[in-house]
Design a protein around this motif. Structure first.
Motif, PDB file in Angstrom:
ATOM      1  N   LEU A   4      41.502  43.471  44.304  1.00  0.00           N
ATOM      2  CA  LEU A   4      41.313  42.969  42.981  1.00  0.00           C
ATOM      3  C   LEU A   4      39.861  42.510  42.837  1.00  0.00           C
ATOM      4  O   LEU A   4      39.244  42.304  43.864  1.00  0.00           O
ATOM      5  N   ARG A   5      39.275  42.827  41.692  1.00  0.00           N
ATOM      6  CA  ARG A   5      37.949  42.482  41.377  1.00  0.00           C
ATOM      7  C   ARG A   5      38.043  40.857  40.852  1.00  0.00           C
ATOM      8  O   ARG A   5      38.389  40.917  39.696  1.00  0.00           O
ATOM      9  N   GLY A   6      37.084  40.067  41.220  1.00  0.00           N
ATOM     10  CA  GLY A   6      36.897  38.720  40.836  1.00  0.00           C
ATOM     11  C   GLY A   6      35.543  38.278  40.910  1.00  0.00           C
ATOM     12  O   GLY A   6      34.648  38.934  41.482  1.00  0.00           O
ATOM     13  N   ILE A   7      35.229  37.257  40.016  1.00  0.00           N
ATOM     14  CA  ILE A   7      33.748  36.684  39.991  1.00  0.00           C
ATOM     15  C   ILE A   7      34.012  35.184  40.233  1.00  0.00           C
ATOM     16  O   ILE A   7      35.084  34.639  39.655  1.00  0.00           O
ATOM     17  N   ASP A   8      33.094  34.782  40.655  1.00  0.00           N
ATOM     18  CA  ASP A   8      32.768  33.132  40.730  1.00  0.00           C
ATOM     19  C   ASP A   8      31.769  32.840  39.908  1.00  0.00           C
ATOM     20  O   ASP A   8      30.625  33.181  40.037  1.00  0.00           O
ATOM     21  N   VAL A   9      31.960  32.035  38.825  1.00  0.00           N
ATOM     22  CA  VAL A   9      30.898  31.711  38.006  1.00  0.00           C
ATOM     23  C   VAL A   9      30.827  29.969  37.818  1.00  0.00           C
ATOM     24  O   VAL A   9      31.861  29.151  37.857  1.00  0.00           O
ATOM     25  N   SER A  10      29.703  29.715  37.351  1.00  0.00           N
ATOM     26  CA  SER A  10      29.221  28.186  36.877  1.00  0.00           C
ATOM     27  C   SER A  10      28.141  28.200  35.970  1.00  0.00           C
ATOM     28  O   SER A  10      27.719  29.168  35.591  1.00  0.00           O
ATOM     29  N   GLU A  11      27.659  26.991  35.869  1.00  0.00           N
ATOM     30  CA  GLU A  11      26.555  26.968  34.882  1.00  0.00           C
ATOM     31  C   GLU A  11      25.308  27.774  35.280  1.00  0.00           C
ATOM     32  O   GLU A  11      24.562  27.975  34.369  1.00  0.00           O
ATOM     33  N   HIS A  12      25.238  27.796  36.371  1.00  0.00           N
ATOM     34  CA  HIS A  12      24.088  28.670  37.008  1.00  0.00           C
ATOM     35  C   HIS A  12      24.254  30.203  36.419  1.00  0.00           C
ATOM     36  O   HIS A  12      23.016  30.650  36.100  1.00  0.00           O
TER      37      HIS A  12
END
Length: 72
Positions: A4-12
């Motif tokens: 599975l392809r996932g991303i980790d995101v934040s305000e950055h």
């Protein structure tokens, strides 16, 4: 074995173009906040966009704790 392809995101990462990202990921991990009571400025928008587009997501709180006592 499938991946599975996932991303980790934040305000950055700023304001993500979720419509463009959707076809490239299977899920997203969203930073809810960090430290003591600091809410990520993009969390609500990111969660709303993932919901709108049907992108599965989870959330996490980033901690600066260096040991169990600090984590409490």
């Amino acid at each position: 074995m499938s991946c599975l392809r996932g991303i980790d995101v934040s305000e950055h990462q700023g304001a993500i173009a979720w419509d463009r990202v959707k076809s490239q990921i299977d899920f997203a991990m969203l930073r809810v906040g960090y430290g003591r009571n600091h809410i990520d400025r993009q969390f609500v928008r990111n969660a709303q966009e993932c919901t709108r587009l049907g992108i599965p997501f989870g959330g996490y709180w980033f901690s600066y704790a260096l040991n169990a006592e600090q984590a409490k």
